[in-house]
Design an enzyme around this catalytic site. Sequence first.
Site, PDB file in Angstrom:
ATOM      1  N   HIS A 113      16.423 -14.335  13.103  1.00 60.61           N
ATOM      2  CA  HIS A 113      15.811 -13.078  13.552  1.00 60.61           C
ATOM      3  C   HIS A 113      16.700 -12.468  14.618  1.00 60.61           C
ATOM      4  O   HIS A 113      16.514 -12.706  15.812  1.00 60.61           O
ATOM      5  CB  HIS A 113      14.391 -13.353  14.070  1.00 60.61           C
ATOM      6  CG  HIS A 113      13.597 -12.113  14.380  1.00 60.61           C
ATOM      7  ND1 HIS A 113      12.212 -12.121  14.468  1.00 60.61           N
ATOM      8  CD2 HIS A 113      13.974 -10.834  14.627  1.00 60.61           C
ATOM      9  CE1 HIS A 113      11.796 -10.904  14.758  1.00 60.61           C
ATOM     10  NE2 HIS A 113      12.844 -10.106  14.874  1.00 60.61           N
ATOM     11  N   HIS A 120      18.552  -8.613  15.108  1.00 58.01           N
ATOM     12  CA  HIS A 120      18.889  -7.255  14.624  1.00 58.01           C
ATOM     13  C   HIS A 120      20.307  -7.005  15.107  1.00 58.01           C
ATOM     14  O   HIS A 120      20.543  -6.985  16.322  1.00 58.01           O
ATOM     15  CB  HIS A 120      17.940  -6.224  15.213  1.00 58.01           C
ATOM     16  CG  HIS A 120      16.513  -6.485  14.844  1.00 58.01           C
ATOM     17  ND1 HIS A 120      15.895  -5.841  13.801  1.00 58.01           N
ATOM     18  CD2 HIS A 120      15.598  -7.332  15.374  1.00 58.01           C
ATOM     19  CE1 HIS A 120      14.651  -6.284  13.710  1.00 58.01           C
ATOM     20  NE2 HIS A 120      14.445  -7.190  14.643  1.00 58.01           N
ATOM     21  N   HIS A 175       8.442  -8.044   9.655  1.00 55.87           N
ATOM     22  CA  HIS A 175       7.870  -8.164  10.996  1.00 55.87           C
ATOM     23  C   HIS A 175       6.354  -7.945  10.857  1.00 55.87           C
ATOM     24  O   HIS A 175       5.918  -6.966  10.244  1.00 55.87           O
ATOM     25  CB  HIS A 175       8.412  -7.082  11.921  1.00 55.87           C
ATOM     26  CG  HIS A 175       9.795  -7.336  12.431  1.00 55.87           C
ATOM     27  ND1 HIS A 175      10.859  -7.594  11.625  1.00 55.87           N
ATOM     28  CD2 HIS A 175      10.281  -7.357  13.713  1.00 55.87           C
ATOM     29  CE1 HIS A 175      11.943  -7.769  12.380  1.00 55.87           C
ATOM     30  NE2 HIS A 175      11.625  -7.627  13.636  1.00 55.87           N
ATOM     31  N   GLU A 214       3.573  -8.949  15.723  1.00 54.27           N
ATOM     32  CA  GLU A 214       4.302  -8.904  17.003  1.00 54.27           C
ATOM     33  C   GLU A 214       3.354  -8.225  17.998  1.00 54.27           C
ATOM     34  O   GLU A 214       2.879  -8.845  18.948  1.00 54.27           O
ATOM     35  CB  GLU A 214       5.611  -8.110  16.855  1.00 54.27           C
ATOM     36  CG  GLU A 214       6.386  -7.964  18.160  1.00 54.27           C
ATOM     37  CD  GLU A 214       7.666  -7.098  18.010  1.00 54.27           C
ATOM     38  OE1 GLU A 214       7.813  -6.416  16.974  1.00 54.27           O
ATOM     39  OE2 GLU A 214       8.497  -7.097  18.954  1.00 54.27           O
ATOM     40  N   ASP A 263      16.247 -11.916  18.507  1.00 50.33           N
ATOM     41  CA  ASP A 263      15.758 -10.560  18.221  1.00 50.33           C
ATOM     42  C   ASP A 263      16.811  -9.489  18.549  1.00 50.33           C
ATOM     43  O   ASP A 263      17.528  -9.048  17.663  1.00 50.33           O
ATOM     44  CB  ASP A 263      14.438 -10.298  18.962  1.00 50.33           C
ATOM     45  CG  ASP A 263      13.562  -9.272  18.248  1.00 50.33           C
ATOM     46  OD1 ASP A 263      13.918  -8.847  17.137  1.00 50.33           O
ATOM     47  OD2 ASP A 263      12.503  -8.900  18.802  1.00 50.33           O
ATOM     48  N   ASP A 264      16.887  -9.068  19.811  1.00 54.06           N
ATOM     49  CA  ASP A 264      17.837  -8.032  20.237  1.00 54.06           C
ATOM     50  C   ASP A 264      18.480  -8.501  21.546  1.00 54.06           C
ATOM     51  O   ASP A 264      18.157  -8.003  22.628  1.00 54.06           O
ATOM     52  CB  ASP A 264      17.092  -6.705  20.452  1.00 54.06           C
ATOM     53  CG  ASP A 264      16.426  -6.224  19.182  1.00 54.06           C
ATOM     54  OD1 ASP A 264      17.125  -5.686  18.313  1.00 54.06           O
ATOM     55  OD2 ASP A 264      15.200  -6.443  19.033  1.00 54.06           O
TER      56      ASP A 264
HETATM   57  N1  HPA Z   1      10.312  -5.278  16.408  1.00 51.23           N
HETATM   58  C1  HPA Z   1      10.338  -4.290  15.520  1.00 51.23           C
HETATM   59  N2  HPA Z   1      11.439  -3.634  15.215  1.00 51.23           N
HETATM   60  C2  HPA Z   1      12.571  -3.979  15.816  1.00 51.23           C
HETATM   61  C3  HPA Z   1      12.602  -4.994  16.735  1.00 51.23           C
HETATM   62  C4  HPA Z   1      11.407  -5.680  17.057  1.00 51.23           C
HETATM   63  O1  HPA Z   1      11.334  -6.617  17.883  1.00 51.23           O
HETATM   64  N3  HPA Z   1      13.873  -5.076  17.157  1.00 51.23           N
HETATM   65  C5  HPA Z   1      14.597  -4.158  16.482  1.00 51.23           C
HETATM   66  N4  HPA Z   1      13.799  -3.476  15.668  1.00 51.23           N
HETATM   67 ZN    ZN Z   2      12.783  -8.121  15.354  1.00 54.98          ZN
END
Ligand code: HPA
Ligand code: ZN
Length: 345
Positions: A22, A24, A202, A205, A283-284
């Site tokens: 996971h 991006h 996703h 969250e 994630d990011d």
């Molecule tokens: N959630 C949803 N979309 C996203 C995320 C996330 O954590 N990071 C990049 N796009």
């Molecule tokens: Zn994500």
Amino acid sequence: MSAVLDPQLSDLLCAMPKAELHIHIEGSLEPELIFAMAQRNGLSLPYPDVAALRAAYAFSNLQSFLDIYYAGASVLITEQDFFDMAWAYFLRAKADNVIHAELFFDPQTHTERGIAFETVINGLRRACDRARSELRIRAELILCFLRHLSEDDALATLEQARPHIGKFIGVGLDSSELGHPPDKFSRVFAEARHLDLRAVAHAGEEGPPAYIWSALDVLKVERIDHGVQCLQDPRLVERLVRDRIPLTVCPLSNLKLCVFDSLAQHNIRAMLDAGLVATINSDDPAYFGGYINQNFVETFAALTMNASHARQLAANSIEASFASPAEKHSDHQRLAEFFSARGLH
Ligand code: HPA
Ligand code: ZN
């Protein structure tokens, strides 16, 4: 306040082989690279320097992050830009002992700005191929549809991707979750299934357990990204445990986007205790304060987790990956050797 982790456990977490499922890739774009790309592409940014941009990384929820994340991605213009972004990630992943990585990318973020689909995928794919040959990281791409856009837009994106089908292994669903339930994308996920693509989404969250049910039953995904809201619904937990549906959890992301008030309140340990196939991911990482090993170290410190949790999470990451059965077998063996070499059996 952040807790301190036993240095031996910290070393173990950092050195153990792991899969990242996971990430991006646009979320790995560090401010320094954003500025370098803006300069070489002749673009101006609404921030005077790297420090000012970094200072803007204070988020209150998912949407407040997405606004700045899409702005950051707007400096990506050429195939070389996409290659450089992914290559920078792979070098970091190598340092964190990632042996297998599945990268999300958001083509609509770029095609909406007039960048050709092939520019995006060819730059990313070239970096994946080089990661495999030079860094020994098995690397794959997963094309994510932006859920704040229409399903027709997603269908058009899948159509654009069709000539490149061998360059990515699956589809995912990301962007603003609330108000955009998975079932909005039932047709495009059905179409992707017909193309033999893998599917993830996703869900849970910020959104409710109902979105996880819908990702499973309507989109028929094989993994849930985040999924931390599942513990609100015991029947859902039972289903996820029974079917061994992996959850790609991202603790520092959840902290920075205020899904949990502190890491000590994160539920990843409870997820493992419930028998869920949970994994830890970044994630990011350029936006949330750390790459995968930082996620492991901070989470283990906050929740007083131990070496057997570490091993479980690494094994889960291998099981949850889209590697072939033979590749998974060899990864599991490598993990077993890693732990036995440290006297942990
Ligand atoms: N959630 C949803 N979309 C996203 C995320 C996330 O954590 N990071 C990049 N796009
Ligand atoms: Zn994500």
